[in-house]
Design an enzyme around this catalytic site. Structure first.
Site, PDB file in Angstrom:
ATOM      1  CE  LYS A  77      39.498  38.464  35.856  1.00  0.00           C
ATOM      2  NZ  LYS A  77      38.658  38.032  34.714  1.00  0.00           N
ATOM      3  CB  CYS A 116      38.356  31.144  35.046  1.00  0.00           C
ATOM      4  SG  CYS A 116      38.127  29.565  35.866  1.00  0.00           S
ATOM      5  CG  ASP A 117      40.970  36.623  32.305  1.00  0.00           C
ATOM      6  OD1 ASP A 117      40.192  37.391  32.878  1.00  0.00           O
ATOM      7  OD2 ASP A 117      41.429  36.848  31.168  1.00  0.00           O
ATOM      8  CB  SER A 118      39.336  33.125  28.205  1.00  0.00           C
ATOM      9  OG  SER A 118      38.752  32.066  28.928  1.00  0.00           O
TER      10      SER A 118
END
Length: 209
Positions: free
Chosen positions: A56, A74-76
């Site tokens: 991203k 950010c990614d979770s």
């Protein structure tokens, strides 16, 4: 113009940055999360979170409107029983997951990736932040009511800590911001590697308030 660009449309991440006094712009990437994960089938849940964050950030960093900025992706991903759980998207999947997670624990991984687009030179750094999440016992009626709110359908692991889902969390071992989706302390670390103090991003009105 705010020097930080958030490569995410997540309201929770935007709120965290705003509450930390960090002005930012939002530029959403066109990254297909499922495709990125599928391209790395052997990645651990934590590695997947970092891969998605990097994809991203790097996608947005190539856009003209990101020129001269610091781009944060950010990614979770929620790790439960060794499986990586992203967003459920459907009520059926969310209900199945929540029933399985009732009274048990998992690990929420949030990947952070910072691309420095200043001075026409791209350089990037990444860091993973993880927190153990323990759930209370959740009844089927509570699960049905929670899923009916629509909140868990677009959240990693099918829950939140900063919304309705917070009622079902017994304990968090680690940075609570990680569970929200953006660790401010991790961002501070990444900025420091880029030669930027987080406090330098604070707006004048923040200092001395």
């Amino acid at each position: 113009m705010a020097p930080l660009v958030l490569a995410s449309k997540s309201p929770a991440r935007t709120k965290l940055l705003a509450e930390a006094g960090i002005p930012h712009r939002i530029i959403v990437s066109a990254v297909h999360e499922e495709a990125v994960a599928a391209a790395h089938p052997d990645a651990t849940p934590g590695e997947t979170a970092l891969l998605l964050a990097r994809a991203k950030a790097e996608a947005v960093a190539t856009l003209p409107e990101a020129s001269g900025s610091l781009v944060l992706g950010c990614d979770s991903v929620f790790e439960f029983d060794g499986e990586a759980l992203g967003k459920p998207y459907t009520a059926e999947v969310a209900i199945e997951r929540l029933r399985a997670m009732s009274g048990r624990t998992g690990v929420l991984h949030t990947g952070h990736w910072l691309v420095d687009c200043r001075d026409g030179v791209l350089s990037d750094e990444g860091e993973l932040s993880s927190a153990v999440v323990e759930f209370t016992e959740i009844s089927d009626d509570e699960i049905d009511a929670y899923v009916a709110t629509g909140e868990p359908l677009h959240c990693a692991g099918s829950f939140t800590i900063d919304g309705f889902g917070g009622a079902f969390l017994a304990r968090v071992d680690g940075d609570p911001h990680t569970v929200v989706g953006l660790s401010i302390s991790t961002l501070r670390s990444l900025l420091a590697r880029a030669g930027v103090a987080l406090t330098d991003l604070w707006e004048p009105a923040v200092v001395g308030r």
